[in-house]
Scaffold this active site. Structure first.
Site, mmCIF file in Angstrom:
data_model
loop_
_atom_site.group_PDB
_atom_site.id
_atom_site.type_symbol
_atom_site.label_atom_id
_atom_site.label_comp_id
_atom_site.label_asym_id
_atom_site.label_seq_id
_atom_site.Cartn_x
_atom_site.Cartn_y
_atom_site.Cartn_z
ATOM 1 N N VAL A 118 0.839 -1.207 0.000
ATOM 2 C CA VAL A 118 0.000 0.000 0.000
ATOM 3 C C VAL A 118 0.873 1.256 0.000
ATOM 4 O O VAL A 118 0.630 2.196 -0.765
ATOM 5 C CB VAL A 118 -0.975 -0.009 1.198
ATOM 6 C CG1 VAL A 118 -1.804 1.273 1.228
ATOM 7 C CG2 VAL A 118 -1.895 -1.224 1.143
ATOM 8 N N LYS B 248 -6.929 -0.571 10.712
ATOM 9 C CA LYS B 248 -8.196 -0.848 11.408
ATOM 10 C C LYS B 248 -7.984 -1.410 12.804
ATOM 11 O O LYS B 248 -8.766 -1.150 13.716
ATOM 12 C CB LYS B 248 -9.059 -1.804 10.578
ATOM 13 C CG LYS B 248 -8.389 -3.110 10.182
ATOM 14 C CD LYS B 248 -7.972 -3.128 8.748
ATOM 15 C CE LYS B 248 -7.038 -4.293 8.454
ATOM 16 N NZ LYS B 248 -6.658 -4.417 7.076
ATOM 17 N N ILE C 51 -13.415 1.396 -1.282
ATOM 18 C CA ILE C 51 -14.801 1.884 -1.187
ATOM 19 C C ILE C 51 -14.842 3.065 -0.209
ATOM 20 O O ILE C 51 -14.415 2.922 0.933
ATOM 21 C CB ILE C 51 -15.760 0.778 -0.677
ATOM 22 C CG1 ILE C 51 -15.731 -0.443 -1.597
ATOM 23 C CG2 ILE C 51 -17.174 1.313 -0.521
ATOM 24 C CD1 ILE C 51 -16.587 -1.609 -1.113
ATOM 25 N N LYS D 77 -13.084 -3.755 11.330
ATOM 26 C CA LYS D 77 -13.724 -2.859 10.358
ATOM 27 C C LYS D 77 -15.162 -2.566 10.774
ATOM 28 O O LYS D 77 -15.628 -1.425 10.674
ATOM 29 C CB LYS D 77 -13.680 -3.501 8.961
ATOM 30 C CG LYS D 77 -12.254 -3.628 8.416
ATOM 31 C CD LYS D 77 -12.195 -4.537 7.198
ATOM 32 C CE LYS D 77 -10.796 -4.628 6.624
ATOM 33 N NZ LYS D 77 -10.653 -5.681 5.618
HETATM 34 N N1 HSE Z 1 -6.762 -8.860 4.677
HETATM 35 C C1 HSE Z 1 -7.690 -7.841 4.322
HETATM 36 C C2 HSE Z 1 -8.740 -8.477 3.441
HETATM 37 C C3 HSE Z 1 -6.983 -6.727 3.603
HETATM 38 O O1 HSE Z 1 -8.592 -9.629 3.046
HETATM 39 O O2 HSE Z 1 -9.745 -7.854 3.158
HETATM 40 C C4 HSE Z 1 -7.735 -5.440 3.599
HETATM 41 O O3 HSE Z 1 -8.015 -4.980 4.876
#
Ligand code: HSE
Length: 435
Positions: free
Chosen positions: A15, A107, A138, A207
Site C-alpha cells: 500500500v 483498522k 470503497i 472494520k
Molecule cells: N486482509 C484484508 C482483506 C486486507 O482480506 O480484506 C484489507 O483490509
C-alpha cells in the site's frame, strides 16, 4: 498557490509504495483539486535496501517512524505500518500530540485505540483520517460520516474481508478445499500477515467496529463484536445453500435493536438475489439501511495496493483542502456508549445441517424439538445420496431452515436434539440475513 503539503509516510509495503506511485501519477490533478502541491518528503520503513519499484532518491529516510511523526518538515503523517500497538500506535500518538494530521489504513489500531486517538486529534485540532481502514477503495467512511448525515441508520452490513470472500467464492465455484483457497489468497497478497486475522473474522470485526461508530454515533467498541470465523464452513454447507437459494458470506453486521446495538461477524446465509450475495472474490460490499435513503449498497475492491492507496490519497486530498471532519462524525464527548445487544437475544432465521443416524423417527424427533419451542420451520430436507451434505455411512443429512427465532431458543433446541442421541456429529448452524 500555497506551500506544498509535505507528507511523511511510514510503512513501505504494497500500500505504501502504491500511495507514492499514485501521488506521483495524479500530481497535477491533485494540485488542481486541492490547490496544494502534495509531496512525499520523508519515509520510514524496515528495509532500506529493498527495491519497491518507486523512486525514493529525493526523499529523506528515517529509521524510526516516531521520529518521522515528529519531523518538523512534515505536515501530514501517513501510517501504513499496521498492528494495533507498537510503532504504529507510538507514531500516530506522537504525530497527533504534535498537532500533525494523520492518515492511516490501520483498522486494528482504530478498533483498539480509536477513541483515545480521536480525542487527542480533537484536542490538537489535527485530522485523523482512516478511509482506507475499511473496505479498501470503497469510500464508506465518507459515505456514512458525510453522505448520510440526514439519515437515521438502522443497519449496516457487508462483506468486509476480501480474503474470506475469495476463499468462500473459490470453494463454491471450483469445489476446492479451504486450505488451497487460503494459500491462493496469500499468494495474491490479500491476506493479513497472520491469516487467522482474516479467516477467524477479527479483521472484519475491526472494520465493523469502525462502521458501527460512524453509523450510530457511538463510541467505538470492538470488544462488543461477537466474532466467528469461516473455519467451520464445509463444502456441504455451500452446496446446500446453493440448492436452497442462498450463498454463504462472512458478514459483519451492525444493527439497532430494542436491546441495544448488535455487532456480529459470522458466516451468514444471504439470499442469492441480495446485493451482498453477488459479490465474489476479493471484492467487498457494504449495504446500509437508513430511513431516508432506504437501502444503499457500495461495491468495490476491498484490498490490494492501488485500491487502498486510492482511499489514502483521498484522505490526504481532504486535509490538503483544509477539511477537518471529526474522526467518528461527532465530537468525542458526544459519542454515546452503545448498549451491546447480547447474541442470545439475536432474532433471525437459521440454516441447520445435522448429520442424523438413518433410523426411523430421527427426523421426526428432531422436528419435534423445534416445534416444542415454537420454532417454525421454513423447510426441512432429509436426503441420503452422495454429494450434498453426505456424512458417514449409516447417517443422513437433515437440513432445516427456520423462520425468525431467538438464538437462545435455537441453541436449546439443538442441545435437546443432541441429547436425544440421533445425531452422529455436532450440529452446524448458520445465521440467515435477509434484505
Ligand atoms: N486482509 C484484508 C482483506 C486486507 O482480506 O480484506 C484489507 O483490509
Amino acid at each position: 498557490m500555497s506551500n506544498p503539503l509535505r507528507i511523511g509516510l511510514a510503512g513501505l509495503g504494497t500500500v505504501g509504495a502504491s500511495v507514492i506511485r499514485l501521488l506521483k501519477r495524479q500530481a497535477d490533478a491533485l494540485t488542481s483539486r486541492t490547490a496544494r502541491r502534495i509531496e512525499v518528503v520523508a519515509v520510514s520503513a524496515r528495509d532500506r535496501g529493498r527495491d519497491r519499484g518507486v523512486d525514493l532518491a529525493d526523499v529523506e529516510w528515517l529509521d524510526d517512524p516516531v521520529a518521522l511523526a515528529r519531523h518538523e518538515g512534515v505536515d501530514i503523517f501517513v501510517e501504513l505500518i499496521g498492528g494495533a500497538d507498537g510503532p504504529a500506535l507510538d507514531a500516530v500518538t506522537a504525530a497527533l500530540a504534535a498537532g500533525r494530521s494523520c492518515v492511516t489504513a490501520n483498522k486494528a489500531l482504530l478498533a483498539k485505540h480509536g477513541l483515545r486517538l480521536a480525542r487527542l486529534a480533537e484536542e490538537k485540532g489535527a485530522a485523523l483520517s482512516f478511509e482506507a481502514s475499511v473496505a479498501g477503495g470503497i469510500p464508506i467512511v465518507k459515505t456514512l460520516r458525510e453522505g448520510l448525515a440526514g439519515n437515521q441508520i438502522e443497519r449496516v452490513y457487508g462483506v468486509l474481508n476480501g480474503t474470506c470472500n475469495y476463499i468462500l467464492s473459490r470453494m463454491e465455484q471450483e469445489r476446492l478445499s479451504f486450505a488451497d483457497c487460503l494459500a491462493e489468497a496469500q499468494r495474491l497478497g490479500y491476506a493479513e500477515a497472520d491469516p487467522t486475522f482474516d479467516v477467524g473474522g477479527f479483521d472484519t470485526a475491526h472494520k465493523l467496529a469502525i462502521l458501527t461508530s460512524l453509523a450510530f454515533g457511538t463510541a467505538i467498541d470492538a470488544e462488543a463484536v461477537n466474532v466467528e470465523g469461516i473455519e467451520s464452513i464445509r463444502l456441504a454447507d455451500l452446496e446446500a445453500a446453493d440448492e436452497l437459494g442462498y450463498r454463504v458470506k462472512l458478514l459483519g453486521v451492525a444493527r439497532r435493536t430494542p436491546d441495544g446495538i448488535e455487532q456480529r461477524v459470522h458466516p451468514t446465509m444471504v439470499p442469492k438475489s441480495s446485493s451482498v450475495a453477488q459479490v465474489m472474490g476479493v471484492t467487498n460490499a457494504v449495504t446500509i439501511d437508513a430511513d431516508a435513503v432506504h437501502e444503499l449498497t457500495l461495491v468495490g475492491p476491498g484490498a490490494g495496493g492501488e485500491a487502498t492507496a486510492s482511499a489514502v490519497v483521498a484522505d490526504i486530498a481532504d486535509i490538503a483542502r483544509g477539511v477537518r471532519s471529526k474522526p467518528f462524525g461527532l465530537p468525542v464527548a458526544a459519542l454515546a456508549r452503545a448498549e451491546p445487544a447480547p447474541m442470545q437475544l439475536h432474532l433471525g432465521g437459521y440454516y441447520i445441517r445435522l448429520c442424523a443416524f438413518d433410523r426411523p423417527g430421527a427426523a421426526a424427533a428432531i422436528a419435534s424439538r423445534f416445534a416444542e419451542r415454537d420454532i417454525s420451520l421454513e423447510s426441512i430436507v432429509q436426503r441420503r445420496r452422495p454429494g450434498v451434505g453426505a456424512g458417514p455411512a449409516g447417517t443422513a443429512p437433515v437440513i432445516l431452515i427456520t423462520y425468525a427465532t431467538h438464538e437462545k431458543t435455537l441453541r436449546e433446541a439443538l442441545e435437546a436434539a443432541v441429547a436425544d442421541g440421533f445425531l452422529a456429529e455436532k450440529p452446524q448452524f448458520i445465521r440467515i440475513e435477509r434484505e
